[in-house]
Design a protein around this motif. Sequence first.
Motif, PDB file in Angstrom:
ATOM      1  N   GLU A 199       0.832  -1.205   0.000  1.00 15.80           N
ATOM      2  CA  GLU A 199       0.000   0.000   0.000  1.00 15.80           C
ATOM      3  C   GLU A 199       0.867   1.255   0.000  1.00 15.80           C
ATOM      4  OE1 GLU A 199      -3.267   2.090   2.964  1.00 15.80           O
ATOM      5  OE2 GLU A 199      -3.014  -0.090   3.027  1.00 15.80           O
ATOM      6  N   ILE A 200       1.944   1.232   0.790  1.00 15.48           N
ATOM      7  CA  ILE A 200       2.845   2.387   0.870  1.00 15.48           C
ATOM      8  C   ILE A 200       3.586   2.588  -0.450  1.00 15.48           C
ATOM      9  CG2 ILE A 200       4.934   3.283   2.000  1.00 15.48           C
ATOM     10  CD1 ILE A 200       3.980   1.645   4.508  1.00 15.48           C
ATOM     11  N   LEU A 201       4.085   1.499  -1.015  1.00  7.63           N
ATOM     12  CA  LEU A 201       4.869   1.599  -2.251  1.00  7.63           C
ATOM     13  C   LEU A 201       3.995   1.904  -3.467  1.00  7.63           C
ATOM     14  CD1 LEU A 201       7.378  -1.373  -1.749  1.00  7.63           C
ATOM     15  CD2 LEU A 201       7.836   1.070  -1.484  1.00  7.63           C
ATOM     16  N   ASN A 202       2.751   1.460  -3.409  1.00  2.17           N
ATOM     17  CA  ASN A 202       1.787   1.754  -4.472  1.00  2.17           C
ATOM     18  C   ASN A 202       2.329   1.390  -5.852  1.00  2.17           C
ATOM     19  OD1 ASN A 202      -0.670   2.692  -5.489  1.00  2.17           O
ATOM     20  ND2 ASN A 202       0.116   4.775  -5.773  1.00  2.17           N
ATOM     21  N   GLY A 203       2.935   0.215  -5.925  1.00  2.00           N
ATOM     22  CA  GLY A 203       3.435  -0.272  -7.212  1.00  2.00           C
ATOM     23  C   GLY A 203       4.865   0.121  -7.531  1.00  2.00           C
ATOM     24  N   ASP A 204       5.454   1.000  -6.726  1.00  4.50           N
ATOM     25  CA  ASP A 204       6.828   1.431  -6.970  1.00  4.50           C
ATOM     26  C   ASP A 204       7.827   0.418  -6.411  1.00  4.50           C
ATOM     27  OD1 ASP A 204       5.910   3.745  -8.135  1.00  4.50           O
ATOM     28  OD2 ASP A 204       6.057   4.926  -6.281  1.00  4.50           O
ATOM     29  N   LYS A 205       9.037   0.456  -6.959  1.00  5.10           N
ATOM     30  CA  LYS A 205      10.128  -0.362  -6.458  1.00  5.10           C
ATOM     31  C   LYS A 205      11.012   0.473  -5.533  1.00  5.10           C
ATOM     32  CE  LYS A 205       9.420  -4.331  -8.686  1.00  5.10           C
ATOM     33  NZ  LYS A 205       9.301  -5.650  -8.025  1.00  5.10           N
ATOM     34  N   VAL A 206      11.920  -0.200  -4.837  1.00  4.06           N
ATOM     35  CA  VAL A 206      12.759   0.425  -3.814  1.00  4.06           C
ATOM     36  C   VAL A 206      14.165   0.667  -4.366  1.00  4.06           C
ATOM     37  CG1 VAL A 206      13.770   0.048  -1.507  1.00  4.06           C
ATOM     38  CG2 VAL A 206      11.416  -0.681  -1.982  1.00  4.06           C
ATOM     39  N   ASP A 207      14.756   1.813  -4.007  1.00  4.10           N
ATOM     40  CA  ASP A 207      16.110   2.144  -4.459  1.00  4.10           C
ATOM     41  C   ASP A 207      17.188   1.468  -3.612  1.00  4.10           C
ATOM     42  OD1 ASP A 207      15.727   4.351  -6.586  1.00  4.10           O
ATOM     43  OD2 ASP A 207      14.479   5.046  -4.918  1.00  4.10           O
ATOM     44  N   VAL A 208      16.970   1.438  -2.302  1.00  6.88           N
ATOM     45  CA  VAL A 208      17.978   0.898  -1.385  1.00  6.88           C
ATOM     46  C   VAL A 208      17.301   0.020  -0.331  1.00  6.88           C
ATOM     47  CG1 VAL A 208      19.821   1.423   0.270  1.00  6.88           C
ATOM     48  CG2 VAL A 208      19.420   2.957  -1.670  1.00  6.88           C
ATOM     49  N   VAL A 209      17.814  -1.178  -0.137  1.00  5.00           N
ATOM     50  CA  VAL A 209      17.385  -2.049   0.964  1.00  5.00           C
ATOM     51  C   VAL A 209      18.575  -2.222   1.901  1.00  5.00           C
ATOM     52  CG1 VAL A 209      16.628  -4.362   1.654  1.00  5.00           C
ATOM     53  CG2 VAL A 209      15.640  -3.279  -0.382  1.00  5.00           C
ATOM     54  N   LEU A 210      18.370  -1.855   3.154  1.00  2.00           N
ATOM     55  CA  LEU A 210      19.395  -1.996   4.188  1.00  2.00           C
ATOM     56  C   LEU A 210      18.976  -3.084   5.158  1.00  2.00           C
ATOM     57  CD1 LEU A 210      19.872   1.793   5.053  1.00  2.00           C
ATOM     58  CD2 LEU A 210      21.272   0.423   3.489  1.00  2.00           C
ATOM     59  N   SER A 211      19.907  -3.935   5.560  1.00  6.84           N
ATOM     60  CA  SER A 211      19.602  -4.965   6.542  1.00  6.84           C
ATOM     61  C   SER A 211      20.766  -5.116   7.526  1.00  6.84           C
ATOM     62  CB  SER A 211      19.332  -6.316   5.868  1.00  6.84           C
ATOM     63  OG  SER A 211      19.186  -7.321   6.856  1.00  6.84           O
ATOM     64  N   ASP A 212      20.522  -4.651   8.744  1.00  3.28           N
ATOM     65  CA  ASP A 212      21.497  -4.870   9.824  1.00  3.28           C
ATOM     66  C   ASP A 212      20.946  -5.936  10.770  1.00  3.28           C
ATOM     67  OD1 ASP A 212      23.970  -4.292  11.027  1.00  3.28           O
ATOM     68  OD2 ASP A 212      23.057  -2.933  12.476  1.00  3.28           O
ATOM     69  N   MET A 213      20.097  -6.795  10.234  1.00  2.00           N
ATOM     70  CA  MET A 213      19.458  -7.823  11.057  1.00  2.00           C
ATOM     71  C   MET A 213      20.485  -8.824  11.579  1.00  2.00           C
ATOM     72  SD  MET A 213      15.855  -8.796   9.190  1.00  2.00           S
ATOM     73  CE  MET A 213      16.575  -9.386   7.655  1.00  2.00           C
ATOM     74  N   ALA A 214      20.265  -9.251  12.813  1.00  2.00           N
ATOM     75  CA  ALA A 214      21.098 -10.306  13.401  1.00  2.00           C
ATOM     76  C   ALA A 214      20.210 -11.128  14.329  1.00  2.00           C
ATOM     77  CB  ALA A 214      22.265  -9.716  14.179  1.00  2.00           C
ATOM     78  N   PRO A 215      20.460 -12.420  14.433  1.00  2.30           N
ATOM     79  CA  PRO A 215      19.633 -13.261  15.311  1.00  2.30           C
ATOM     80  C   PRO A 215      20.017 -13.069  16.770  1.00  2.30           C
ATOM     81  CG  PRO A 215      21.413 -14.562  14.400  1.00  2.30           C
ATOM     82  CD  PRO A 215      21.513 -13.200  13.754  1.00  2.30           C
ATOM     83  N   ASN A 216      19.150 -13.492  17.665  1.00  3.52           N
ATOM     84  CA  ASN A 216      19.535 -13.588  19.072  1.00  3.52           C
ATOM     85  C   ASN A 216      20.571 -14.694  19.187  1.00  3.52           C
ATOM     86  OD1 ASN A 216      17.749 -11.584  19.984  1.00  3.52           O
ATOM     87  ND2 ASN A 216      16.060 -13.039  20.042  1.00  3.52           N
ATOM     88  N   LEU A 217      21.771 -14.320  19.619  1.00  4.86           N
ATOM     89  CA  LEU A 217      22.866 -15.277  19.624  1.00  4.86           C
ATOM     90  C   LEU A 217      22.783 -16.227  20.812  1.00  4.86           C
ATOM     91  CD1 LEU A 217      25.783 -12.896  18.570  1.00  4.86           C
ATOM     92  CD2 LEU A 217      24.392 -14.402  17.130  1.00  4.86           C
ATOM     93  N   SER A 218      23.043 -17.503  20.531  1.00  4.31           N
ATOM     94  CA  SER A 218      22.991 -18.543  21.564  1.00  4.31           C
ATOM     95  C   SER A 218      24.371 -18.867  22.112  1.00  4.31           C
ATOM     96  CB  SER A 218      22.385 -19.824  20.973  1.00  4.31           C
ATOM     97  OG  SER A 218      23.248 -20.357  19.975  1.00  4.31           O
ATOM     98  N   GLY A 219      25.413 -18.448  21.355  1.00  3.80           N
ATOM     99  CA  GLY A 219      26.770 -18.812  21.743  1.00  3.80           C
ATOM    100  C   GLY A 219      27.227 -20.113  21.106  1.00  3.80           C
ATOM    101  N   ILE A 220      26.295 -20.806  20.467  1.00  5.67           N
ATOM    102  CA  ILE A 220      26.636 -22.031  19.736  1.00  5.67           C
ATOM    103  C   ILE A 220      26.895 -21.631  18.284  1.00  5.67           C
ATOM    104  CG2 ILE A 220      25.856 -24.326  19.048  1.00  5.67           C
ATOM    105  CD1 ILE A 220      23.928 -24.190  21.478  1.00  5.67           C
ATOM    106  N   ALA A 221      28.166 -21.681  17.886  1.00  2.00           N
ATOM    107  CA  ALA A 221      28.589 -21.093  16.616  1.00  2.00           C
ATOM    108  C   ALA A 221      27.787 -21.598  15.418  1.00  2.00           C
ATOM    109  CB  ALA A 221      30.075 -21.347  16.399  1.00  2.00           C
TER     110      ALA A 221
END
Length: 216
Positions: free
Chosen positions: A117-139
């Motif tokens: 709805e926000i994009l209204n058919g438009d595409k995105v110029d830049v996608v940023l992802s600094d996502m990281a999981p909750n770390l368990s300590g098990i590599a």
Amino acid sequence: MPVSNKKLRSNRAWIERHINDPFVKRSKAEGYRARSVYKLIELDEKEHLLKPGLTVVDLGAAPGSWTQVVHEKLVDKNGEVRGRIIAMDILPMDPIDGVTFLQGDFREQSVADKLAEILNGDKVDVVLSDMAPNLSGIAAADAARSLLLNELALEFCLEHLKPTGVFVTKAFQGSGYSQYVEALKRVFKKVAAKKPAASRDTSAEVYLVARGLKQS
């Protein structure tokens, strides 16, 4: 279950390192929400990612430090955002003027519908992802969780990014890393790995900057 002395020492060492971290001190002094802000600032200075008029999506945005940088780069001299900034996270985030925040998993239909709805058919110029999981300590487990987030962010790009767009994602060098880089190279024209100064030397994290989707 009692906490071991080793874990207590580890936690204490982390707290001391965090308190004395120059990027933590600088972020507080400059009004940013997290030290990770300086990773994006450096990436932008070197890669010229952000400018007014772009549509930018920040995945895993909370607490919002990267979104703060995007906002700074897209505002004009009157303080108005030129372009669109969409921040997304499963966690809540304090609002930023001119930024649309969508809380929820971007794989969920309700969230996808709001984004459409926000994009209204438009595409995105830049996608940023600094996502990281909750770390368990098990590599091995942590590497697998991190890789899944990378793959989900790539899927998001394939659906929403312009052919001329840029994708920036945090990745951890380890199991599955080289395969993920190869996956990026199959769909993007240029892929580069960057290690900003604010990324701790002891961390296996790097940032992958992928440009220009290849025509399928």
